[in-house]
Design a protein around this motif. Structure first.
Motif, PDB file in Angstrom:
ATOM      1  N   ASP A 175       0.659  -1.361  -0.079  1.00  0.00           N
ATOM      2  CA  ASP A 175       0.049   0.059   0.003  1.00  0.00           C
ATOM      3  C   ASP A 175       0.885   1.201   0.037  1.00  0.00           C
ATOM      4  O   ASP A 175       0.251   2.457   0.102  1.00  0.00           O
ATOM      5  N   LEU A 193      -0.248   3.956  -2.798  1.00  0.00           N
ATOM      6  CA  LEU A 193      -1.577   4.358  -2.885  1.00  0.00           C
ATOM      7  C   LEU A 193      -1.687   5.763  -2.580  1.00  0.00           C
ATOM      8  O   LEU A 193      -2.663   6.594  -3.392  1.00  0.00           O
ATOM      9  N   ARG A 205      -3.785   8.604  -5.310  1.00  0.00           N
ATOM     10  CA  ARG A 205      -4.747   9.210  -5.097  1.00  0.00           C
ATOM     11  C   ARG A 205      -4.561  10.959  -5.216  1.00  0.00           C
ATOM     12  O   ARG A 205      -5.129  11.580  -5.647  1.00  0.00           O
ATOM     13  N   ARG A 251      -6.187  -3.867  -6.215  1.00  0.00           N
ATOM     14  CA  ARG A 251      -5.535  -3.171  -5.096  1.00  0.00           C
ATOM     15  C   ARG A 251      -5.575  -1.691  -5.162  1.00  0.00           C
ATOM     16  O   ARG A 251      -6.094  -0.973  -4.236  1.00  0.00           O
ATOM     17  N   VAL A 252      -5.217  -1.169  -6.358  1.00  0.00           N
ATOM     18  CA  VAL A 252      -5.186   0.409  -6.547  1.00  0.00           C
ATOM     19  C   VAL A 252      -6.648   0.881  -7.104  1.00  0.00           C
ATOM     20  O   VAL A 252      -7.202   1.686  -6.638  1.00  0.00           O
ATOM     21  N   ASP A 287      -9.182   1.036  -3.878  1.00  0.00           N
ATOM     22  CA  ASP A 287      -8.653   2.338  -3.243  1.00  0.00           C
ATOM     23  C   ASP A 287      -9.265   3.669  -3.992  1.00  0.00           C
ATOM     24  O   ASP A 287      -9.659   4.504  -3.047  1.00  0.00           O
ATOM     25  N   ARG A 327     -13.156   4.064  -3.790  1.00  0.00           N
ATOM     26  CA  ARG A 327     -13.426   4.353  -2.395  1.00  0.00           C
ATOM     27  C   ARG A 327     -13.285   5.769  -2.205  1.00  0.00           C
ATOM     28  O   ARG A 327     -13.909   6.259  -1.271  1.00  0.00           O
TER      29      ARG A 327
END
Length: 238
Positions: free
Chosen positions: A15, A18, A22, A41-42, A45, A48
């Motif tokens: 992570d 991440l 973002r 995984r990405v 994220d 969300r």
């Protein structure tokens, strides 16, 4: 289903990158195209965090798991090769190639195909962010101890992934693992797995991107963790 478990075990817990994805999504806007999305995984994220994501992967089983996990999140999936994907009429302000996706494309010809596909799908001024693993030191039984294994239990079955060798070569590096499964009854099976990462640095990838019609937009860093090497992130604009 076991390939999903192995992918999650060996890659899904990472992570450290991440926050950068973002940050870039907030700056560039969505939708975001995630190449080599795996089990999400990405993509999960980012979704969300409120971004629409199109997740591309070559493994149908991974995308099936991603869709199941996404629920109502704004994620669209595409079963395709990162070198030859096509979304006619679609252009994206941000395209991501996380972890070592660009080092798994089979050398310069594979990267050239990838970069031309990316160029065809970037919005004007859009950004490609592609991460490259830092150089890895080799290890074997005569030199240093290998990393601790990755272990997970699912419904009484135990999955163990143990790195056993990192072998640098002239064109890249091979990472060898032993994957073991222990049944609820205690029966163990094992098999080997190997991946090859092309040797590639940021300046080379940037030059290849320029040859594909993109513009060098600098670099970012993802620092190493106890479990993972660091990464250089190459930024290229359409």
């Amino acid at each position: 289903m076991s390939e999903v478990i192995w992918h999650d075990l060996e890659c899904g817990g990472y992570d450290a990158d991440l926050p950068l994805w973002r940050e870039l999504a907030a700056a560039e806007g969505g939708p975001v195209l995630d190449l080599g999305a795996g089990t999400g995984r990405v993509a999960l994220d980012l979704a969300r965090a409120g971004f629409e994501v199109v997740a591309v992967d070559l493994e149908a089983e991974f995308l099936e798991a991603l869709r199941a996990r996404a629920g109502e999140l704004p994620i669209e999936t595409l079963l395709a090769d990162a070198r030859t994907f096509a979304l006619p009429g679609r252009r994206f302000p941000l395209i991501l190639a996380p972890m070592q996706t660009v080092q798994l494309l089979g050398g310069p010809d594979g990267r050239a195909a990838f970069l031309h596909s990316v160029a065809a799908h970037l919005a004007p001024g859009g950004l490609l962010a592609a991460s490259l693993a830092d150089a890895m030191d080799g290890f074997d039984a005569e030199h240093t101890e290998p990393p601790l294994p990755d272990i997970v239990e699912r419904d009484g079955w135990v999955y163990v992934s143990q790195p056993v060798a990192v072998r640098p070569g002239p064109a890249g590096i091979s990472i060898e693992r032993i994957r073991q499964i222990v049944s609820p009854a205690g029966r163990r099976t094992a098999e080997g797995d190997e991946i090859h990462l092309d040797t590639l640095d940021g300046d080379t990838l940037a030059a290849e991107g320029v040859a594909a019609g993109l513009r060098d937009a600098g670099r970012r860093r993802i620092e190493a963790t106890e479990e993972h090497v660091g990464s250089e992130v190459v930024l290229l604009r359409g």
